[in-house]
Design an enzyme around this catalytic site. Structure first.
Site, PDB file in Angstrom:
ATOM      1  CB  SER A 152      -0.974  -0.045   1.180  1.00 56.82           C
ATOM      2  OG  SER A 152      -1.974   0.933   1.058  1.00 56.82           O
ATOM      3  CG  ASP A 252      -7.020  -2.227  -3.333  1.00 56.54           C
ATOM      4  OD1 ASP A 252      -7.561  -1.205  -2.876  1.00 56.54           O
ATOM      5  OD2 ASP A 252      -5.797  -2.434  -3.300  1.00 56.54           O
ATOM      6  CG  HIS A 282      -6.063  -1.932   0.418  1.00 55.73           C
ATOM      7  ND1 HIS A 282      -5.195  -1.525  -0.566  1.00 55.73           N
ATOM      8  CD2 HIS A 282      -5.600  -1.393   1.581  1.00 55.73           C
ATOM      9  CE1 HIS A 282      -4.258  -0.773  -0.032  1.00 55.73           C
ATOM     10  NE2 HIS A 282      -4.480  -0.676   1.264  1.00 55.73           N
TER      11      HIS A 282
END
Length: 317
Positions: A152, A252, A282
């Site tokens: 991320s 996501d 995610h």
């Protein structure tokens, strides 16, 4: 993921945390969750002095139960540049070490809003540069065995660190693994160029509102968010990058921009593997070890690590 589970996830995603006001509460909750059950991990804590000597950057070293590879995974954690640290990511990093058979070095970079851009980036860049220049700090002789890894916002930092090392003409890692990375600045469903922002920006694990909160805390100036040091997809030149593995999650909102970054790297002449984990949300790297998305991701990572790696690239003399 069947329709019943999807409906349940949408139901529970309705009450959202206001990250701009509650990020400290989220940090405390992450610490409590990471402490359960009591840790049984073999770790070693180190500190690296920052470039200007003003502070120390903690690095936690995770030894796998069985070391099967000589690689060292230099890991930058996720959390929107605002949450997450080596404590809350300790279970995930211990799993990473065991499931890859590699040593993992997790960097505890400074967080926004107390330390907005570029503070966290500078910490990651400092650690990566020192380890690549002197890999013996990581317990190895070959800088080519150092792999940049992030998830991320941490994958965003890994990508940007790699671009900065190239631009500075410094030794670069030979490989990078980017897990559902943030690569673009616009996550407004009305203006984003990516369909996944519109398809998954109001459901499940991460929403348009949350990522907007993260950006406002990390880079308060909206114009600055377009800087390639924040949005690496905006970089004018993506050449000279490590062999890359991009792993995205089907459900996501960051899916399409992660895959677009993979295409940008490939079009610039780099070797790239892109793998989408179907049905995944995610943040799946923090799931329990028995979860299907986690197992699939690590099968992909291990195949990537098993491929022949070139020596670490050097910049021009």
């Amino acid at each position: 993921m069947n329709r019943v589970i999807r409906a349940a996830l949408r139901l529970f995603s309705a009450p959202r945390v206001n990250m701009r006001e509650d990020y400290e509460k989220v940090r405390r909750l992450q610490h409590r969750l990471a402490a359960l059950p009591p840790s049984r991990y073999h770790t070693l804590d180190r500190q690296i002095v920052s470039e200007d000597g003003s502070h120390r950057i903690p690095v936690r070293i995770f030894q796998p139960r069985e070391r099967r590879r000589d690689d060292v995974l230099l890991f930058f954690h996720g959390g929107g540049w605002v949450t997450g640290d080596i404590e809350s990511y300790t279970p995930a990093c211990a799993a990473m070490a065991d499931l890859t058979g590699c040593v993992v070095a997790s960097v505890d970079y400074r967080l926004a809003p107390e330390h907005p851009f570029p503070a966290g980036l500078e910490d990651c860049y400092r650690v990566a540069r020192l380890l690549l220049e002197d890999p013996r700090r990581a317990g190895i002789d070959d800088a080519g065995r150092i792999v940049l890894v992030g998830d991320s916002a941490g994958a965003n930092l890994a990508a940007v660190v790699s671009l900065r090392l190239r631009d500075a003409g410094l030794r670069r890692a030979s490989r990078q693994i980017l897990l559902y990375p943030v690569t673009h600045w616009d996550h407004d469903p009305a203006t984003s160029p990516f369909e996944s922002v519109r398809d998954h920006g109001s459901d499940y694990r991460l929403t348009n509102t949350e990522i907007q909160d993260y950006f406002e805390l990390y880079a308060p100036d909206p114009v600055q968010r377009r800087d390639p040091l924040i949005a690496p997809l905006n970089a004018a030149d993506h050449s000279g990058q490590p062999k890359s593995l991009l792993i995205t999650a089907e459900l996501d909102l960051l899916r399409d921009e992660g895959e677009a970054y993979g295409r940008a790297l490939e079009e610039a002449g780099n070797t790239v593997r892109t793998h989408r984990v179907d049905g995944a949300l995610h943040g799946f790297i923090t799931l329990p070890r028995f979860s299907r998305p986690l197992r699939e991701a690590y099968e992909t990572v291990n195949r990537f690590l098993d491929e022949d790696s070139a020596p670490a690239a050097r910049g021009p003399a």
